[in-house]
Design a protein around this motif. Structure first.
Motif, PDB file in Angstrom:
ATOM      1  N   GLY A 137       0.928  -1.487  -0.192  1.00 55.47           N
ATOM      2  CA  GLY A 137       0.369  -0.025  -0.010  1.00 55.47           C
ATOM      3  C   GLY A 137       0.776   1.115   0.177  1.00 55.47           C
ATOM      4  O   GLY A 137       1.683   1.287   0.018  1.00 55.47           O
ATOM      5  N   ILE A 138       0.839   2.330   0.829  1.00 58.97           N
ATOM      6  CA  ILE A 138       1.380   3.283   0.243  1.00 58.97           C
ATOM      7  C   ILE A 138      -0.166   4.307   1.432  1.00 58.97           C
ATOM      8  O   ILE A 138      -0.309   4.183   1.761  1.00 58.97           O
ATOM      9  CB  ILE A 138       0.701   4.220  -1.072  1.00 58.97           C
ATOM     10  CG1 ILE A 138      -1.204   4.203  -2.046  1.00 58.97           C
ATOM     11  CG2 ILE A 138       1.339   3.766  -1.974  1.00 58.97           C
ATOM     12  CD1 ILE A 138      -1.430   5.691  -2.515  1.00 58.97           C
ATOM     13  N   GLY A 139       0.676   5.365   2.020  1.00 59.56           N
ATOM     14  CA  GLY A 139       0.235   6.303   2.788  1.00 59.56           C
ATOM     15  C   GLY A 139       1.083   7.684   3.173  1.00 59.56           C
ATOM     16  O   GLY A 139       2.156   7.384   2.279  1.00 59.56           O
ATOM     17  N   THR A 140       1.636   8.459   4.743  1.00 56.79           N
ATOM     18  CA  THR A 140       1.922   9.047   4.891  1.00 56.79           C
ATOM     19  C   THR A 140       1.875   8.907   6.658  1.00 56.79           C
ATOM     20  O   THR A 140       1.206   8.289   7.277  1.00 56.79           O
ATOM     21  CB  THR A 140       1.738  10.667   4.422  1.00 56.79           C
ATOM     22  OG1 THR A 140       2.861  11.798   5.499  1.00 56.79           O
ATOM     23  CG2 THR A 140       0.207  11.136   4.916  1.00 56.79           C
ATOM     24  N   LEU A 141       3.148   9.961   7.375  1.00 53.17           N
ATOM     25  CA  LEU A 141       3.127   9.360   8.059  1.00 53.17           C
ATOM     26  C   LEU A 141       2.745  11.168   8.984  1.00 53.17           C
ATOM     27  O   LEU A 141       1.605  11.745   8.437  1.00 53.17           O
ATOM     28  CB  LEU A 141       4.277   9.487   8.887  1.00 53.17           C
ATOM     29  CG  LEU A 141       5.011   8.094   8.906  1.00 53.17           C
ATOM     30  CD1 LEU A 141       6.999   7.737   9.203  1.00 53.17           C
ATOM     31  CD2 LEU A 141       4.543   7.102   9.090  1.00 53.17           C
ATOM     32  N   THR A 142       2.429  11.071  10.439  1.00 54.78           N
ATOM     33  CA  THR A 142       2.141  12.099  11.685  1.00 54.78           C
ATOM     34  C   THR A 142       2.890  12.949  10.272  1.00 54.78           C
ATOM     35  O   THR A 142       3.954  13.960   9.989  1.00 54.78           O
ATOM     36  CB  THR A 142       2.703  12.089  12.879  1.00 54.78           C
ATOM     37  OG1 THR A 142       1.346  10.762  13.251  1.00 54.78           O
ATOM     38  CG2 THR A 142       2.199  13.238  12.848  1.00 54.78           C
ATOM     39  N   GLY A 143       1.944  14.354  10.251  1.00 54.97           N
ATOM     40  CA  GLY A 143       2.743  15.638   9.968  1.00 54.97           C
ATOM     41  C   GLY A 143       3.112  15.909   8.467  1.00 54.97           C
ATOM     42  O   GLY A 143       4.078  16.440   8.104  1.00 54.97           O
ATOM     43  N   LEU A 144       2.522  14.703   7.498  1.00 58.25           N
ATOM     44  CA  LEU A 144       2.917  13.661   5.918  1.00 58.25           C
ATOM     45  C   LEU A 144       4.191  14.043   5.958  1.00 58.25           C
ATOM     46  O   LEU A 144       4.613  14.370   5.364  1.00 58.25           O
ATOM     47  CB  LEU A 144       2.396  16.323   5.205  1.00 58.25           C
ATOM     48  CG  LEU A 144       0.534  15.773   5.630  1.00 58.25           C
ATOM     49  CD1 LEU A 144       0.033  16.981   4.516  1.00 58.25           C
ATOM     50  CD2 LEU A 144      -0.118  14.822   5.139  1.00 58.25           C
ATOM     51  N   ASN A 145       4.876  13.242   7.097  1.00 61.05           N
ATOM     52  CA  ASN A 145       5.959  13.495   7.219  1.00 61.05           C
ATOM     53  C   ASN A 145       6.776  12.526   6.274  1.00 61.05           C
ATOM     54  O   ASN A 145       7.024  10.953   6.609  1.00 61.05           O
ATOM     55  CB  ASN A 145       6.452  12.963   8.704  1.00 61.05           C
ATOM     56  CG  ASN A 145       8.591  12.779   8.244  1.00 61.05           C
ATOM     57  OD1 ASN A 145       9.314  13.398   7.746  1.00 61.05           O
ATOM     58  ND2 ASN A 145       8.561  12.336   9.791  1.00 61.05           N
ATOM     59  N   GLY A 146       6.903  12.780   5.015  1.00 62.28           N
ATOM     60  CA  GLY A 146       7.266  11.800   4.035  1.00 62.28           C
ATOM     61  C   GLY A 146       6.242  10.498   3.480  1.00 62.28           C
ATOM     62  O   GLY A 146       5.184  10.871   3.737  1.00 62.28           O
ATOM     63  N   GLU A 147       6.631  10.601   2.570  1.00 62.29           N
ATOM     64  CA  GLU A 147       6.126   9.312   1.232  1.00 62.29           C
ATOM     65  C   GLU A 147       6.010   7.556   2.162  1.00 62.29           C
ATOM     66  O   GLU A 147       7.053   7.490   1.683  1.00 62.29           O
ATOM     67  CB  GLU A 147       6.081   9.482   0.251  1.00 62.29           C
ATOM     68  CG  GLU A 147       6.082  10.760  -0.711  1.00 62.29           C
ATOM     69  CD  GLU A 147       3.960  11.900  -0.179  1.00 62.29           C
ATOM     70  OE1 GLU A 147       2.962  11.097  -0.110  1.00 62.29           O
ATOM     71  OE2 GLU A 147       4.287  12.856  -0.079  1.00 62.29           O
TER      72      GLU A 147
ATOM     73  N   MET B 113       9.873   7.283   2.093  1.00 64.46           N
ATOM     74  CA  MET B 113      11.065   8.188   2.122  1.00 64.46           C
ATOM     75  C   MET B 113      10.970  10.136   2.063  1.00 64.46           C
ATOM     76  O   MET B 113       9.937  10.541   1.730  1.00 64.46           O
ATOM     77  CB  MET B 113      10.505   8.675   0.119  1.00 64.46           C
ATOM     78  CG  MET B 113      11.228   9.301  -0.787  1.00 64.46           C
ATOM     79  SD  MET B 113      13.100   9.162  -0.762  1.00 64.46           S
ATOM     80  CE  MET B 113      13.793  10.445  -2.374  1.00 64.46           C
ATOM     81  N   THR B 114      11.510  10.713   2.637  1.00 65.57           N
ATOM     82  CA  THR B 114      11.635  11.684   3.047  1.00 65.57           C
ATOM     83  C   THR B 114      12.002  12.586   2.548  1.00 65.57           C
ATOM     84  O   THR B 114      12.759  12.864   1.415  1.00 65.57           O
ATOM     85  CB  THR B 114      12.599  11.892   4.681  1.00 65.57           C
ATOM     86  OG1 THR B 114      14.256  11.748   4.215  1.00 65.57           O
ATOM     87  CG2 THR B 114      12.577  10.256   5.290  1.00 65.57           C
ATOM     88  N   ALA B 115      12.018  13.841   3.068  1.00 65.82           N
ATOM     89  CA  ALA B 115      12.186  15.032   2.005  1.00 65.82           C
ATOM     90  C   ALA B 115      13.511  15.813   1.468  1.00 65.82           C
ATOM     91  O   ALA B 115      14.400  16.393   1.010  1.00 65.82           O
ATOM     92  CB  ALA B 115      11.371  16.556   2.978  1.00 65.82           C
TER      93      ALA B 115
END
Length: 234
Positions: free
Chosen positions: A34-44, A55-57
């Motif tokens: 699957g796919i998603g994001t973490l707290t604070g939209l921290n990466g993909e 994958m982080t910024a």
């Protein structure tokens, strides 16, 4: 067909409800892909074979702790059906070609492409801090990456227009390369040669953040939800 599990909705993210409301360990009880994001939209997030990659910024691919939380994610137990080989497709050609392979545009369908890609451009949002901005505002705070002649896997979902708001209508695709050191939310993709596999769903389980006070008391603006989702995801 199997079942698609989704925690949260993209509509929830529009006004800035980015707090994590489900742990990765709980999420993975519902699927291995699957796919998603973490707290604070921290990466993909890219989830393959039961492993979560972030994958982080900063341009790193990490494996977050099981206690990390998501505000939004899709997962399912992989049971893909091969759908042929796709070759020499530009970014403009890719999505129409994938859509033509779908069993129906009115079914949620998991998409997986494995092979070689002439060019991949991805993004990763930088971790946001409370008080959180709106979803569209995060577009100005993301990192963009491009790699050429890279092997790897595209994974994501087709979401029908009928359910816009719950998810982004159309394709929502993430990428992870074979070396597990590059990935993210796909902005542009040129296919050299890749194997396509699809998995449509007859059942969807939508899990809502029922203990999150911010979600319970938010007055959502339905007039902007879908437009803001499309703007932020494209």
């Amino acid at each position: 067909m199997g079942k698609l599990y989704q925690h949260g909705t993209l509509a929830t993210l529009v006004p800035g409800l980015f707090a994590g409301t489900q742990t990765l360990s709980e999420l993975l009880t519902h699927g291995d892909t699957g796919i998603g994001t973490l707290t604070g939209l921290n990466g993909e997030l890219i989830i393959l074979d039961g492993v979560v990659y972030q994958m982080t910024a900063a341009g790193q691919v990490l494996q977050p702790e099981a206690t990390a939380q998501v505000p939004f994610a899709n997962v399912h137990h992989a049971d893909f059906t091969p759908a042929g080989t796709v070759t020499n497709l530009s970014d403009a050609q890719l999505r129409p070609a994938l859509q033509a392979k779908l069993p129906s545009v009115n079914l949620f369908t998991a998409v997986k492409l494995t092979g070689t890609f002439a060019s991949v451009t991805t993004r990763a949002v930088r971790e946001q801090q409370p008080p959180y901005p709106t979803l569209t505002a995060t577009a100005a705070d993301q990192a963009v990456f491009t790699r050429e002649q890279v092997t790897g896997t595209v994974v994501g979902y087709w979401s029908p227009t009928l359910y816009a708001g719950m998810a982004a209508p159309g394709f929502h695709l993430h990428f992870l390369n074979a070396a597990h050191d590059f990935g993210g939310h796909i902005l542009a993709l040129t296919v050299a040669s890749a194997e396509l596999a699809l998995q449509p769903f007859a059942d969807i389980q939508l899990h809502l953040p029922s203990t999150d006070p911010a979600f319970l008391h938010e007055a959502f603006d339905e007039s902007r939800i879908v437009a803001d989702i499309v703007k932020a995801e494209s």
